[in-house]
Design an enzyme around this catalytic site. Structure first.
Site: not given
Ligand code: ADP
Ligand code: PMV
Ligand code: MG
Length: 413
Positions: A158, A216
């Site tokens: 994200s 992040d």
């Molecule tokens: N390549 C991508 N294309 C579109 N949306 C994305 C992409 N990568 C991430 N996202 C957005 O970020 C969200 C995932 O974020 P999150 O739940 O914080 O998980 P993480 O950051 O650990 O991958 C997805 O639901 C989507 O909305």
């Molecule tokens: C749980 C947390 O510490 C990290 C979240 O990372 P991710 O979206 O799961 O990649 C939330 C934050 O720091 O914003």
């Molecule tokens: Mg995230």
């Protein structure tokens, strides 16, 4: 499936559509890295220290300016494609609930929605509208985002998405310079411009996470290894080259839901959960000291034993605050059988875990662990850490497979 939203100011109509874009101006390609959090996830949201490092897995964004009065964004990782006339919001580095509510209404996304596509669209619409707000005319553009990172697995996809969007939109809008990469080259922005990218990316993260710490997007912007504490970003210069095995349990989860769950627990049991977050803070600080000791050459064996113990303690803490998962327990057990130590990374609840390898962990131990994890249905790979922060690329500087993929996805639009 390719889904297109044709968005009118007060309604949203689902339909399948063909693009009729004509690209008139230059195309920019930016990328930002994912991350692993070594220690401090969740605690960092409540003002504690986190240690994080960038990964060599990146998100790529290609943006082309057009002249047809429309905006198109293609998100193949989450199978989403939207076309919209665009909506202006106020150019402010803060998101008011009122603004977000208006955007939700505009896009037909209900409050509290954690659906992958909706969050990605909301984040884009917000950044596009707010960053373009100062322009006389909302720009027409065609955007393609593709990532090497698994989405929603704890590796900061994200943030990489938000950082790429912020960098590309600020550059397209000339709020920051458009540095020219040399042939076959990659360039980065000046420090004050990186700070602006990071601030906007944080706003994007707010829409996806609800209450992000900012760690992040800081790693996505600056890359490398850093210590994050209450909004302060400190590069970690004294860390050894760490060998890390990364495992994706492939159990889906939402960062937003998990972060909200920890907050609820903390509010409900402040004197029970508060000390655990303090202990996680102390783990991050002890880990930083131990990494520095390894760089200084102090009793490496003992230092690695300390790092392993810190991983075990933190994994227990993360279970206590409610972000563990049986898939992660199995991961830890499988690696423990090979005397390796693992913890979840990122928001937990499934997603990814990290396993620390010692400099002398033998290839046979690594292979046996990987095999065991693969047999459980997990993806597992030894990773390189320390990827550079958000960057602008000349098309010829991209790795061939990335370049071919972006071309193929552009041709499909
Ligand atoms: N390549 C991508 N294309 C579109 N949306 C994305 C992409 N990568 C991430 N996202 C957005 O970020 C969200 C995932 O974020 P999150 O739940 O914080 O998980 P993480 O950051 O650990 O991958 C997805 O639901 C989507 O909305
Ligand atoms: C749980 C947390 O510490 C990290 C979240 O990372 P991710 O979206 O799961 O990649 C939330 C934050 O720091 O914003
Ligand atoms: Mg995230």
């Amino acid at each position: 499936m390719t889904l297109a939203f044709d968005v009118a100011p007060d309604r949203i109509v689902d339909k399948l559509t063909n693009s009729d874009f004509t690209m008139t101006d230059k195309t920019l390609i930016v990328s930002a890295p994912g991350k692993v959090i070594l220690h401090g996830e969740h605690a960092v949201v409540h003002g504690k220290v986190a240690l994080a490092v960038s990964l060599n897995l990146r998100t790529y964004l290609q943006i082309g300016l057009c002249s047809n009065g429309r905006v198109q964004i293609n998100l193949p990782n989450i199978d989403t494609w939207i076309i919209t006339p665009g909506k202006r919001t106020t150019n402010q580095l803060t998101t008011s609930q009122e603004q977000v509510d208006k955007l939700r209404q505009f896009a037909g996304i209900p409050d509290g929605c954690v659906d992958t596509r909706s969050l990605a669209i909301l984040c884009f619409l917000y950044l596009y509208g707010a960053i373009s707000a100062s322009s006389r005319q909302l720009p027409s553009m065609e955007i393609l985002v593709w990532s090497e990172l698994p989405t929603g697995a704890g590796l900061g996809s994200s943030a990489a998405y938000s950082v790429c969007l912020a960098a590309a939109l600020l550059t397209a809008n000339e709020s920051i310079a458009c540095p020219v990469p040399e042939e076959n080259g990659t360039v980065r922005w000046a420090e004050d411009e990186l700070e602006l990218i990071n601030k906007w990316a944080f706003q994007g993260e707010k829409l996806i996470h609800g209450n992000p710490s900012g760690v992040d997007n800081a790693v996505g912007t600056w890359g490398g290894a850093l210590k994050y504490h209450a909004g302060k970003i400190m590069p970690l210069n004294r860390i050894p080259t760490l060998r890390i095995l990364l495992t994706n349990t492939k159990v889906p989860r939402s960062t937003k839901t998990l972060v909200a769950g920890v907050k609820d627990k903390l509010n409900k049991f402040p004197s029970i959960i508060g000390p655990i977050l303090n202990s996680i803070d102390a783990i991050s600080c002890e880990c930083e000291r131990t990494l520095a000791a390894i760089v200084a050459g102090d009793s490496t064996e003992e230092s690695y034993a300390v790092l392993e113990e810190l991983i075990d303690i933190n994994q227990h803490h993360l279970n206590v605050i409610g972000v563990g998962h049986s898939s992660l327990d199995r991961l830890c057990q499988a690696t423990a059988l090979h005397s390796l130590h693992s913890k979840l990374t990122g928001a937990g609840g499934g997603g990814c875990g990290i396993t620390l390898l010692r400099p002398d962990t033998s290839p046979s131990v690594v292979e046996a662990s990987k095999r065991a994890l693969n047999d459980m249905g997990y993806d597992c790979w030894e990773t390189n850490i320390g990827g550079h922060g958000v960057s602008l690329h000349s098309p010829s500087s991209l790795q061939r497979d990335v370049s071919q993929l972006l071309t193929r996805l552009t041709d499909c639009q």
